[in-house]
Write an enzyme that holds these catalytic residues in place. Structure first.
Site, PDB file in Angstrom:
ATOM      1  N   THR A 165       0.835  -0.953   0.071  1.00 18.60           N
ATOM      2  CA  THR A 165      -0.116  -0.399  -0.131  1.00 18.60           C
ATOM      3  C   THR A 165       0.781   1.286   0.381  1.00 18.60           C
ATOM      4  O   THR A 165       1.968   1.038   0.848  1.00 18.60           O
ATOM      5  CB  THR A 165      -0.830   0.032   0.819  1.00 18.60           C
ATOM      6  OG1 THR A 165      -1.177  -0.942   1.441  1.00 18.60           O
ATOM      7  CG2 THR A 165      -1.456   1.582   0.872  1.00 18.60           C
ATOM      8  N   GLY A 193       3.538   2.957  -4.585  1.00 23.97           N
ATOM      9  CA  GLY A 193       3.625   4.177  -6.000  1.00 23.97           C
ATOM     10  C   GLY A 193       3.048   5.340  -5.488  1.00 23.97           C
ATOM     11  O   GLY A 193       4.029   5.917  -6.208  1.00 23.97           O
ATOM     12  N   ASP A 194       2.832   5.643  -4.341  1.00 29.77           N
ATOM     13  CA  ASP A 194       3.003   7.386  -3.889  1.00 29.77           C
ATOM     14  C   ASP A 194       3.989   7.421  -3.930  1.00 29.77           C
ATOM     15  O   ASP A 194       4.990   8.359  -4.152  1.00 29.77           O
ATOM     16  CB  ASP A 194       1.619   7.039  -2.825  1.00 29.77           C
ATOM     17  CG  ASP A 194       0.193   7.073  -3.466  1.00 29.77           C
ATOM     18  OD1 ASP A 194      -0.063   7.298  -4.008  1.00 29.77           O
ATOM     19  OD2 ASP A 194      -0.428   6.322  -2.100  1.00 29.77           O
ATOM     20  N   GLY A 205       1.067   0.551   6.062  1.00 32.70           N
ATOM     21  CA  GLY A 205       0.565   0.695   5.708  1.00 32.70           C
ATOM     22  C   GLY A 205       1.206   1.522   4.973  1.00 32.70           C
ATOM     23  O   GLY A 205       2.509   1.630   4.302  1.00 32.70           O
TER      24      GLY A 205
END
Ligand code: RIB
Length: 307
Positions: free
Chosen positions: A257, A260-261, A296
């Site tokens: 999660t 990619g950010d 996270g």
């Protein structure tokens, strides 16, 4: 007025993350092994990654006047992100993202409505007035096409470079896509974008290795990055030879999660700090590989010791 290396226009969500052995099929109930609540949202995640990469970052976003909003603002500040552009919406709660993560680190996400929906074109235009010199404007399609267009317009107005994380693909204006330097997409999104602009009769048949150059020509952008996970990335730059980069190896995969950010935030930061696109992509790949090792979308606190 202040100077910013990177101004991020994007969402803030409170991530509610269930660790499961396998996600539910339609009609099925599954029991989670773990439950965690953390700060997330693509805008916030990318802003944190850019700040951790050494950039001076302001985030333009919105949260509710609730405990989750407090947690976001505190968390962003702890990572060195300026929150002067984060609005507190008294009548809306902070947007929630419902996430499940399987043991291989893969995630599935549902983002719910909330204060992030106040990140509108008018919100961006108003916030833009308070900005001084800006090197890079970074936007994510999670705030929708009209707000993405407003972010691109703000970049043009400010004389800043526009970096666009376009996943999922939204129907942004052609001018927005043309202004990207770069647009960052994965292979599926690259094909969706080719389909959206009507560039390929059968976008599914475009070979993976040719997606970046096909997209560059189709949308008229200055540069395109197609991320391919463990297979690295393909980069196309107007007027130069396209190139491929290998992925940095991940020591362990706990949770993908926000990887990619992290990648997009570091690309924007490194470009703002003077790297060329190849060097920015290499640094981003190393940061993304590190990010899958923590649970996270963001690390808990602080900048990395290496800067
Ligand atoms: O990219 C990961 C992010 O997507 C999560 O933090 C979630 O909030 C959604 O925005």
């Amino acid at each position: 007025m202040d100077e910013w290396d990177v101004v991020v226009v994007g969402s803030l969500n409170h991530d509610i993350v269930a660790g499961v052995d396998a996600g539910p099929s339609p009609g099925e109930t599954v029991l989670a092994r773990t439950l965690t609540r953390t700060n997330g949202g693509k805008g916030g995640n990318q802003a944190v990654a850019a700040a951790r990469a050494g950039a001076r970052v302001r985030l333009l976003s919105a949260v509710g006047a609730d405990a989750e909003g407090d947690m976001q603002v505190d968390g962003l500040a702890a990572h060195g992100v300026d929150t002067g552009g984060v609005s507190r919406e008294a009548d809306l709660r902070t947007s929630l993202a419902l996430i499940w993560v399987t043991p291989d680190g893969e995630n599935s996400i549902i983002v719910t409505p909330g204060a992030k929906d106040r990140v509108t074109p008018d919100f961006v235009r108003e916030a833009r007035r308070g900005l001084g010199r800006v090197r890079v404007v970074l936007a994510q399609s999670e705030v929708g096409p009209a707000t993405s267009d407003a972010a691109a317009a703000a970049a043009r107005d400010l004389g800043a470079r526009f970096v666009f994380s376009c996943g999922p693909v939204v129907h942004a204006a052609r001018e927005t896509l043309r202004g990207c330097d770069p647009v960052v997409v994965n292979a599926g999104e690259a094909r969706d974008l080719l389909g959206y602009v009507g560039a390929a009769a059968d976008e599914a048949s475009v070979p993976e290795a040719e997606l970046a150059t096909a997209l560059l020509e189709a949308i008229g952008a200055a540069s395109v990055i197609v991320t391919l996970g463990a297979r690295g990335s393909r980069v196309a730059v107007r007027g130069a030879e396209p190139f491929a980069l290998a992925a940095a190896p991940a020591a362990r995969v706990v949770d993908t999660t926000g990887a990619g950010d992290t990648y997009c935030g570091v690309v924007a930061a490194r470009l703002a700090l003077g790297d060329d696109l190849a060097a920015a992509c290499r640094a981003a790949s190393v940061a993304a590989a590190e990010s899958v090792g923590w649970s996270g979308a963001r690390p808990l606190t602080g900048r990395p010791s290496s800067g």
